[in-house]
Motif scaffolding. Structure first.
Motif, mmCIF file in Angstrom:
data_model
loop_
_atom_site.group_PDB
_atom_site.id
_atom_site.type_symbol
_atom_site.label_atom_id
_atom_site.label_comp_id
_atom_site.label_asym_id
_atom_site.label_seq_id
_atom_site.Cartn_x
_atom_site.Cartn_y
_atom_site.Cartn_z
ATOM 1 N N SER A 27 50.095 39.967 59.082
ATOM 2 C CA SER A 27 51.516 40.273 59.241
ATOM 3 C C SER A 27 52.333 39.575 58.169
ATOM 4 C CB SER A 27 52.027 39.858 60.623
ATOM 5 O OG SER A 27 52.018 38.455 60.749
ATOM 6 N N GLY B 222 56.343 38.531 60.553
ATOM 7 C CA GLY B 222 56.102 38.951 61.930
ATOM 8 C C GLY B 222 55.886 40.446 62.086
ATOM 9 N N ARG C 293 50.940 35.838 57.363
ATOM 10 C CA ARG C 293 49.844 35.347 58.203
ATOM 11 C C ARG C 293 48.553 36.068 57.817
ATOM 12 N NH1 ARG C 293 50.441 32.043 61.097
ATOM 13 N NH2 ARG C 293 50.758 31.494 63.186
#
Length: 108
Positions: free
Chosen positions: A32, A35, A54
């Protein structure tokens, strides 16, 4: 190429694979950015408000998880490259589990 640019080039979607020239025998799946697994990134290019990236790191040959850190600290680094999804990942235990029929809402 930067991680942000790769995300845009992938159709504004995460789930792509990368390598960095400083990662010997390692690769990562970008899970991601900011988010988001899909959709437009926040802010403006090229830094996109420094949105958090991430990842999950793996040994490029065996698929064994390796610690690259969960977050890329320098997503604007130009030394990343997109790679093809490794063969070992297709049936890998780290893929998202299928939705179980028992958990699905009843069909009307």
């Amino acid at each position: 190429m930067t991680i942000y640019r790769m995300y845009v080039d992938q159709g504004n979607r995460a789930g792509f694979w990368v390598q960095h020239r400083s990662w010997p025998n390692a690769c990562a799946r970008v899970d991601s950015i900011g988010g988001l697994e899909s959709g437009r990134l926040p802010g403006r290019a090229p830094n996109h408000d420094d949105a958090e990236v991430r990842i999950r790191g793996f040994d490029v040959r065996s698929g064994r998880p390796v610690d690259l850190g969960a977050i890329i600290q320098t997503p604007c680094d130009q030394h990343f490259a997109v790679i093809a999804e490794p063969m070992w990942f297709r049936n890998h235990r780290f893929t998202k589990p299928p939705v179980l029929a028992a958990l699905a809402p009843p069909v009307a």
